[in-house]
Design a protein around this motif. Structure first.
Motif, short mmCIF file in Angstrom:
data_model
loop_
_atom_site.label_atom_id
_atom_site.label_comp_id
_atom_site.label_asym_id
_atom_site.label_seq_id
_atom_site.Cartn_x
_atom_site.Cartn_y
_atom_site.Cartn_z
N GLY A 1 -33.77 -58.55 -49.48
CA GLY A 1 -32.54 -58.19 -50.28
C GLY A 1 -32.31 -56.80 -50.66
O GLY A 1 -31.37 -56.53 -51.48
N SER A 2 -33.46 -56.15 -50.58
CA SER A 2 -33.50 -54.99 -50.96
C SER A 2 -32.85 -53.92 -50.02
O SER A 2 -32.76 -54.30 -48.85
CB SER A 2 -35.04 -54.41 -51.55
N MET A 3 -32.66 -52.71 -50.35
CA MET A 3 -31.80 -51.97 -49.45
C MET A 3 -33.07 -51.12 -48.31
O MET A 3 -34.35 -50.84 -49.01
CB MET A 3 -31.15 -50.58 -50.33
N LYS A 4 -32.49 -50.85 -47.27
CA LYS A 4 -33.58 -50.17 -46.39
C LYS A 4 -33.21 -48.67 -46.82
O LYS A 4 -32.67 -48.15 -47.50
CB LYS A 4 -33.23 -50.24 -45.06
N ASP A 5 -34.65 -47.88 -46.60
CA ASP A 5 -34.76 -46.56 -46.90
C ASP A 5 -33.63 -45.82 -46.63
O ASP A 5 -33.22 -44.78 -47.29
CB ASP A 5 -35.89 -46.08 -46.12
N SER A 6 -32.95 -45.87 -45.16
CA SER A 6 -31.95 -44.88 -44.76
C SER A 6 -30.71 -45.05 -45.94
O SER A 6 -30.01 -44.05 -46.25
CB SER A 6 -31.20 -45.45 -43.46
N MET A 7 -30.61 -46.18 -46.19
CA MET A 7 -29.32 -46.57 -47.22
C MET A 7 -29.87 -45.92 -48.43
O MET A 7 -28.68 -45.16 -49.36
CB MET A 7 -29.03 -48.00 -47.27
N ARG A 8 -30.83 -46.25 -49.01
CA ARG A 8 -31.22 -45.72 -50.40
C ARG A 8 -31.25 -44.25 -50.42
O ARG A 8 -30.95 -43.78 -51.61
CB ARG A 8 -32.56 -46.36 -50.79
N ASN A 9 -31.78 -43.74 -49.51
CA ASN A 9 -31.80 -42.40 -49.42
C ASN A 9 -30.35 -41.54 -49.20
O ASN A 9 -30.17 -40.47 -49.79
CB ASN A 9 -32.57 -41.71 -48.20
N ALA A 10 -29.26 -42.02 -48.46
CA ALA A 10 -28.06 -41.56 -48.40
C ALA A 10 -27.14 -41.72 -49.37
O ALA A 10 -25.95 -41.33 -49.51
CB ALA A 10 -27.45 -42.28 -47.14
N LEU A 11 -27.72 -42.88 -50.49
CA LEU A 11 -26.74 -42.83 -51.56
C LEU A 11 -26.35 -41.76 -52.15
O LEU A 11 -27.05 -40.69 -52.21
CB LEU A 11 -27.34 -43.98 -52.64
N PRO A 12 -24.98 -41.67 -52.91
CA PRO A 12 -24.74 -40.52 -53.57
C PRO A 12 -25.85 -40.19 -54.73
O PRO A 12 -26.42 -41.08 -55.19
CB PRO A 12 -23.60 -40.82 -54.25
N ARG A 13 -25.89 -38.76 -55.02
CA ARG A 13 -26.76 -38.41 -55.92
C ARG A 13 -26.88 -39.23 -57.37
O ARG A 13 -27.83 -39.32 -57.94
CB ARG A 13 -27.01 -36.78 -56.18
N ASP A 14 -25.66 -39.66 -57.92
CA ASP A 14 -25.41 -40.17 -58.93
C ASP A 14 -25.98 -41.88 -58.76
O ASP A 14 -25.90 -42.40 -59.88
CB ASP A 14 -24.14 -40.26 -59.60
N GLU A 15 -26.16 -42.08 -57.59
CA GLU A 15 -26.81 -43.30 -57.53
C GLU A 15 -28.29 -43.37 -57.16
O GLU A 15 -28.71 -44.25 -56.82
CB GLU A 15 -25.77 -44.18 -56.61
N GLY A 16 -28.85 -42.23 -57.16
CA GLY A 16 -30.12 -42.30 -56.71
C GLY A 16 -30.49 -41.66 -55.37
O GLY A 16 -31.80 -41.32 -54.95
N GLY A 17 -29.72 -41.36 -54.49
CA GLY A 17 -29.92 -40.87 -53.32
C GLY A 17 -29.72 -39.41 -53.20
O GLY A 17 -29.60 -38.72 -54.36
N THR A 18 -29.71 -38.63 -52.09
CA THR A 18 -29.69 -37.56 -51.90
C THR A 18 -28.32 -37.03 -51.46
O THR A 18 -27.74 -35.70 -51.23
CB THR A 18 -30.48 -36.66 -50.84
N GLY A 19 -27.39 -38.25 -51.04
CA GLY A 19 -26.07 -37.90 -50.71
C GLY A 19 -25.77 -37.51 -49.43
O GLY A 19 -24.56 -36.67 -49.04
N CYS A 20 -26.67 -37.89 -48.57
CA CYS A 20 -26.45 -37.05 -47.04
C CYS A 20 -27.41 -37.83 -46.16
O CYS A 20 -28.41 -38.66 -46.44
CB CYS A 20 -26.81 -35.79 -47.10
N PHE A 21 -26.92 -37.86 -44.66
CA PHE A 21 -27.70 -38.20 -43.89
C PHE A 21 -27.23 -37.44 -42.52
O PHE A 21 -26.36 -36.82 -42.37
CB PHE A 21 -27.48 -39.81 -43.49
N VAL A 22 -28.24 -37.46 -41.31
CA VAL A 22 -27.85 -37.05 -40.17
C VAL A 22 -27.75 -37.95 -39.23
O VAL A 22 -28.93 -38.84 -38.90
CB VAL A 22 -28.99 -35.95 -39.71
N VAL A 23 -26.85 -37.91 -38.26
CA VAL A 23 -26.86 -38.92 -37.20
C VAL A 23 -27.37 -38.21 -35.85
O VAL A 23 -26.43 -37.45 -35.35
CB VAL A 23 -25.55 -39.60 -36.96
N ASN A 24 -28.29 -38.56 -35.37
CA ASN A 24 -28.82 -37.98 -33.93
C ASN A 24 -28.75 -39.06 -33.02
O ASN A 24 -28.85 -40.18 -33.07
CB ASN A 24 -30.53 -37.73 -34.31
N THR A 25 -28.27 -38.20 -31.75
CA THR A 25 -28.29 -39.22 -30.61
C THR A 25 -29.38 -39.69 -30.15
O THR A 25 -30.49 -39.22 -30.21
CB THR A 25 -27.72 -38.02 -29.39
N ALA A 26 -29.23 -41.13 -29.89
CA ALA A 26 -30.48 -41.89 -29.28
C ALA A 26 -30.37 -41.71 -27.59
O ALA A 26 -29.48 -42.28 -26.96
CB ALA A 26 -30.53 -43.30 -29.60
#
Length: 226
Positions: free
Chosen positions: A70-95
């Protein structure tokens, strides 16, 4: 083969709903999402529940489901807005084809703080406008600032495997040499994108054809590009 007929998803268990969804909604593009935690731990993971949302503003989203506990994956936790504990950003790279094995391998459930970049042998490079790193090998990388995080199971957001939507505004695009021309047309052979089917099956985009839009498509014959 069993003829299932009409299906009420509420009468299916989670595994059956998931198999039906990923098998029928296909092929799906894969967002190879790189993020960084507030502590500086870099992460990259593939998400095939992913799409572009619009061009004004240029917006992408990916959908990281909760972990089995039930916990968040790292990608989501990291991408959360800064006031929710994340860095407020992410990068989508082509697979893409040259490193698709590393894309699949990065889905490994690593211990907290251990980097999928190091685990797979992929390389990072600093982004231009966001804190999260880009994938150096990617033909295209979209740097995004998080604009919305939505829990699809709003009544029980910490339910195991519950869905989530992370939406971001594209603030910078890095394109490798020769992938996009001066008219912003992408060369599909140089992009070498990989799509996700059901189960462990993937697909390429080598078989391509052209059709006009609208009414003309009803009378047109597909024009093969290859």
């Amino acid at each position: 083969m069993t003829r299932l007929g009409e299906i009420d998803p509420n009468e299916l268990d989670l595994a059956s709903r998931y198999k039906l969804l990923i098998g029928a909604v296909a092929p799906r593009p894969i967002a190879f999402v790189s993020t960084v935690s507030r502590a500086g731990h870099e992460n990259i993971a593939p998400y095939s529940f992913f799409t572009a949302c619009g061009s004004d503003p240029m917006t992408l989203l990916f959908c990281p489901a909760n972990k089995a506990d039930g916990s968040m994956k790292d990608s989501m936790r990291n991408a959360l807005p800064r006031d929710e504990g994340g860095t407020g950003c992410f990068v989508v790279n082509t697979a893409s084809e040259p490193y698709i094995r590393q894309v699949a391998a990065s889905a490994e459930d690593l211990p907290p703080g251990e980097s999928e970049f190091e685990f797979t042998g992929l390389s990072t490079e600093p982004s231009a406008k966001v804190e999260a790193p880009r994938l150096a090998e990617a033909p295209v990388s979209f740097e995004c600032e998080t604009t919305l995080v939505l829990r699809t199971n709003q009544d029980n957001p910490e339910t195991p495997n519950a869905g989530n939507i992370v939406m971001g505004r594209v603030v910078y695009v890095r394109v490798a040499d020769g992938v996009v021309n001066e008219r912003f047309h992408t060369d599909p052979d140089k992009l070498a994108a990989i799509g996700r089917m059901g189960g462990m099956t993937y697909c390429t985009t080598r078989d391509r054809f052209d059709l006009p839009f609208g009414r003309q498509a009803l009378d047109a014959l597909p024009h093969n590009r290859h």
